[in-house]
Design a protein around this motif. Sequence first.
Motif, PDB file in Angstrom:
ATOM      1  N   LYS A  81      27.461  52.802 -58.674  1.00 48.33           N
ATOM      2  CA  LYS A  81      26.478  53.705 -59.285  1.00 48.33           C
ATOM      3  C   LYS A  81      25.341  52.917 -59.931  1.00 48.33           C
ATOM      4  CE  LYS A  81      26.290  57.695 -62.436  1.00 48.33           C
ATOM      5  NZ  LYS A  81      25.456  57.209 -63.552  1.00 48.33           N
ATOM      6  N   ASP A  82      25.657  51.766 -60.535  1.00 43.53           N
ATOM      7  CA  ASP A  82      24.613  50.927 -61.117  1.00 43.53           C
ATOM      8  C   ASP A  82      23.620  50.470 -60.048  1.00 43.53           C
ATOM      9  OD1 ASP A  82      25.722  50.995 -63.718  1.00 43.53           O
ATOM     10  OD2 ASP A  82      27.148  49.424 -63.168  1.00 43.53           O
ATOM     11  N   VAL A  83      24.151  50.044 -58.898  1.00 43.68           N
ATOM     12  CA  VAL A  83      23.283  49.613 -57.795  1.00 43.68           C
ATOM     13  C   VAL A  83      22.398  50.772 -57.358  1.00 43.68           C
ATOM     14  CG1 VAL A  83      23.210  48.637 -55.464  1.00 43.68           C
ATOM     15  CG2 VAL A  83      25.043  47.959 -57.040  1.00 43.68           C
ATOM     16  N   ASP A  84      23.006  51.932 -57.174  1.00 39.38           N
ATOM     17  CA  ASP A  84      22.272  53.126 -56.743  1.00 39.38           C
ATOM     18  C   ASP A  84      21.119  53.449 -57.692  1.00 39.38           C
ATOM     19  OD1 ASP A  84      22.860  54.254 -54.354  1.00 39.38           O
ATOM     20  OD2 ASP A  84      24.402  55.598 -55.099  1.00 39.38           O
ATOM     21  N   GLU A  85      21.422  53.456 -58.988  1.00 43.52           N
ATOM     22  CA  GLU A  85      20.418  53.876 -59.966  1.00 43.52           C
ATOM     23  C   GLU A  85      19.256  52.892 -60.051  1.00 43.52           C
ATOM     24  OE1 GLU A  85      23.285  56.473 -62.975  1.00 43.52           O
ATOM     25  OE2 GLU A  85      22.508  54.528 -63.621  1.00 43.52           O
ATOM     26  N   VAL A  86      19.569  51.603 -60.095  1.00 43.89           N
ATOM     27  CA  VAL A  86      18.510  50.594 -60.198  1.00 43.89           C
ATOM     28  C   VAL A  86      17.598  50.642 -58.974  1.00 43.89           C
ATOM     29  CG1 VAL A  86      18.045  48.111 -60.190  1.00 43.89           C
ATOM     30  CG2 VAL A  86      19.750  49.054 -61.755  1.00 43.89           C
ATOM     31  N   PHE A  87      18.198  50.699 -57.788  1.00 44.39           N
ATOM     32  CA  PHE A  87      17.382  50.668 -56.579  1.00 44.39           C
ATOM     33  C   PHE A  87      16.674  52.002 -56.326  1.00 44.39           C
ATOM     34  CE2 PHE A  87      19.729  46.801 -55.789  1.00 44.39           C
ATOM     35  CZ  PHE A  87      18.774  45.998 -55.174  1.00 44.39           C
ATOM     36  N   ALA A  88      17.257  53.110 -56.760  1.00 46.07           N
ATOM     37  CA  ALA A  88      16.576  54.400 -56.615  1.00 46.07           C
ATOM     38  C   ALA A  88      15.265  54.400 -57.404  1.00 46.07           C
ATOM     39  CB  ALA A  88      17.484  55.535 -57.079  1.00 46.07           C
ATOM     40  N   LEU A  89      15.296  53.826 -58.605  1.00 45.99           N
ATOM     41  CA  LEU A  89      14.072  53.750 -59.406  1.00 45.99           C
ATOM     42  C   LEU A  89      13.071  52.762 -58.802  1.00 45.99           C
ATOM     43  CD1 LEU A  89      15.570  53.875 -63.004  1.00 45.99           C
ATOM     44  CD2 LEU A  89      14.144  55.602 -61.912  1.00 45.99           C
ATOM     45  N   ARG A  90      13.579  51.631 -58.340  1.00 46.80           N
ATOM     46  CA  ARG A  90      12.674  50.652 -57.719  1.00 46.80           C
ATOM     47  C   ARG A  90      11.989  51.241 -56.488  1.00 46.80           C
ATOM     48  NH1 ARG A  90      14.528  45.039 -56.088  1.00 46.80           N
ATOM     49  NH2 ARG A  90      12.273  44.879 -55.805  1.00 46.80           N
ATOM     50  N   MET A  91      12.704  52.069 -55.743  1.00 50.20           N
ATOM     51  CA  MET A  91      12.113  52.631 -54.530  1.00 50.20           C
ATOM     52  C   MET A  91      10.973  53.597 -54.835  1.00 50.20           C
ATOM     53  SD  MET A  91      14.841  53.106 -51.510  1.00 50.20           S
ATOM     54  CE  MET A  91      16.218  53.472 -52.541  1.00 50.20           C
ATOM     55  N   GLU A  92      10.949  54.147 -56.022  1.00 45.63           N
ATOM     56  CA  GLU A  92       9.836  54.996 -56.414  1.00 45.63           C
ATOM     57  C   GLU A  92       8.694  54.181 -57.021  1.00 45.63           C
ATOM     58  OE1 GLU A  92       9.684  58.161 -55.626  1.00 45.63           O
ATOM     59  OE2 GLU A  92      11.683  57.957 -54.720  1.00 45.63           O
ATOM     60  N   LEU A  93       9.057  53.156 -57.817  1.00 48.48           N
ATOM     61  CA  LEU A  93       8.045  52.438 -58.585  1.00 48.48           C
ATOM     62  C   LEU A  93       7.370  51.307 -57.820  1.00 48.48           C
ATOM     63  CD1 LEU A  93       9.807  52.287 -62.070  1.00 48.48           C
ATOM     64  CD2 LEU A  93       8.087  53.905 -61.259  1.00 48.48           C
ATOM     65  N   GLU A  94       8.097  50.634 -56.937  1.00 53.24           N
ATOM     66  CA  GLU A  94       7.493  49.504 -56.203  1.00 53.24           C
ATOM     67  C   GLU A  94       6.351  49.973 -55.286  1.00 53.24           C
ATOM     68  OE1 GLU A  94       8.210  46.199 -56.383  1.00 53.24           O
ATOM     69  OE2 GLU A  94      10.222  46.045 -57.229  1.00 53.24           O
ATOM     70  N   PRO A  95       6.511  51.079 -54.535  1.00 47.86           N
ATOM     71  CA  PRO A  95       5.362  51.553 -53.747  1.00 47.86           C
ATOM     72  C   PRO A  95       4.171  51.936 -54.630  1.00 47.86           C
ATOM     73  CG  PRO A  95       7.398  52.516 -52.920  1.00 47.86           C
ATOM     74  CD  PRO A  95       7.734  51.844 -54.217  1.00 47.86           C
ATOM     75  N   LEU A  96       4.454  52.514 -55.794  1.00 50.53           N
ATOM     76  CA  LEU A  96       3.378  52.868 -56.729  1.00 50.53           C
ATOM     77  C   LEU A  96       2.631  51.614 -57.179  1.00 50.53           C
ATOM     78  CD1 LEU A  96       2.037  55.088 -58.463  1.00 50.53           C
ATOM     79  CD2 LEU A  96       3.790  54.658 -60.199  1.00 50.53           C
ATOM     80  N   ALA A  97       3.389  50.553 -57.476  1.00 51.19           N
ATOM     81  CA  ALA A  97       2.759  49.289 -57.876  1.00 51.19           C
ATOM     82  C   ALA A  97       1.933  48.719 -56.726  1.00 51.19           C
ATOM     83  CB  ALA A  97       3.825  48.290 -58.312  1.00 51.19           C
ATOM     84  N   ALA A  98       2.467  48.785 -55.503  1.00 51.06           N
ATOM     85  CA  ALA A  98       1.749  48.250 -54.343  1.00 51.06           C
ATOM     86  C   ALA A  98       0.432  48.999 -54.122  1.00 51.06           C
ATOM     87  CB  ALA A  98       2.634  48.327 -53.102  1.00 51.06           C
TER      88      ALA A  98
END
Length: 245
Positions: A81-98
């Motif tokens: 669940k920790d892996v899921d949560e961290v990467f779920a947020l990164r998948m939303e925020l990294e494209p925004l940063a790009a």
Amino acid sequence: MATVLAVPDATRKGNQAYDLMRREIVACRLLPGTRFTEAEVMERFEIGKASCRIALQRLAQEGFVSSMPRHGYRVSPVTVKDVDEVFALRMELEPLAARGAAGRVNRAHLERLEQACRRKITVEMGNQIDFFLEANRGFHLAIAAAAGNGRLYRTLSGLLDEMTRLVALGFGVQGVRPNIENDHTAMIEHLVAGDADSAALVARRHVETFRDMTLEKVIASLRDTAVVAPVQPPMQAPMADGGEP
């Protein structure tokens, strides 16, 4: 002139012990689920009871350890669940940063960080992963900094710190180094060209692919180490496919 107050010796030593233990926990040299006592911490770091409690209180406040009444302490477990949560947020925020960084990045700086991610270092595996994680963190935060959104930068910085422990558990315990493909190179090209849509697409694919790699390694490590918590089933999240931490 203002008087500078000296930090009490117990506080100074407690903060030093906190820094060392936090590093050991994040790098998974102290595995999730490991149990220990105050006496063991005092002996290991050659500190007194007051310093020991300062260190453990800070670690507990940040969620790295938990107290077990009359049984000492335990390093907080890692779950799927920790892996899921961290990467779920990164998948939303990294494209925004790009998107925000498109046309605004320093190509030479990103290329230096990308080369550092790929560098092979003739040291033991744990240190190789430490070097990789530091370079990879720098690459992604350089993009976030170029986007010019301070809150986005701070949020991603925290997520990348959390990811360090997940990658250390997954890849370090398994004795393998993360395999970087060409997503960083493609991201640099799109960012320099100012192609926000393509940069965001590669950023998302990149995080999705690394999530899958990390999830596989974490599950294997959770099964291989006797001290960790049982694996929780992964959460379902809307995701696709892509490249590295």
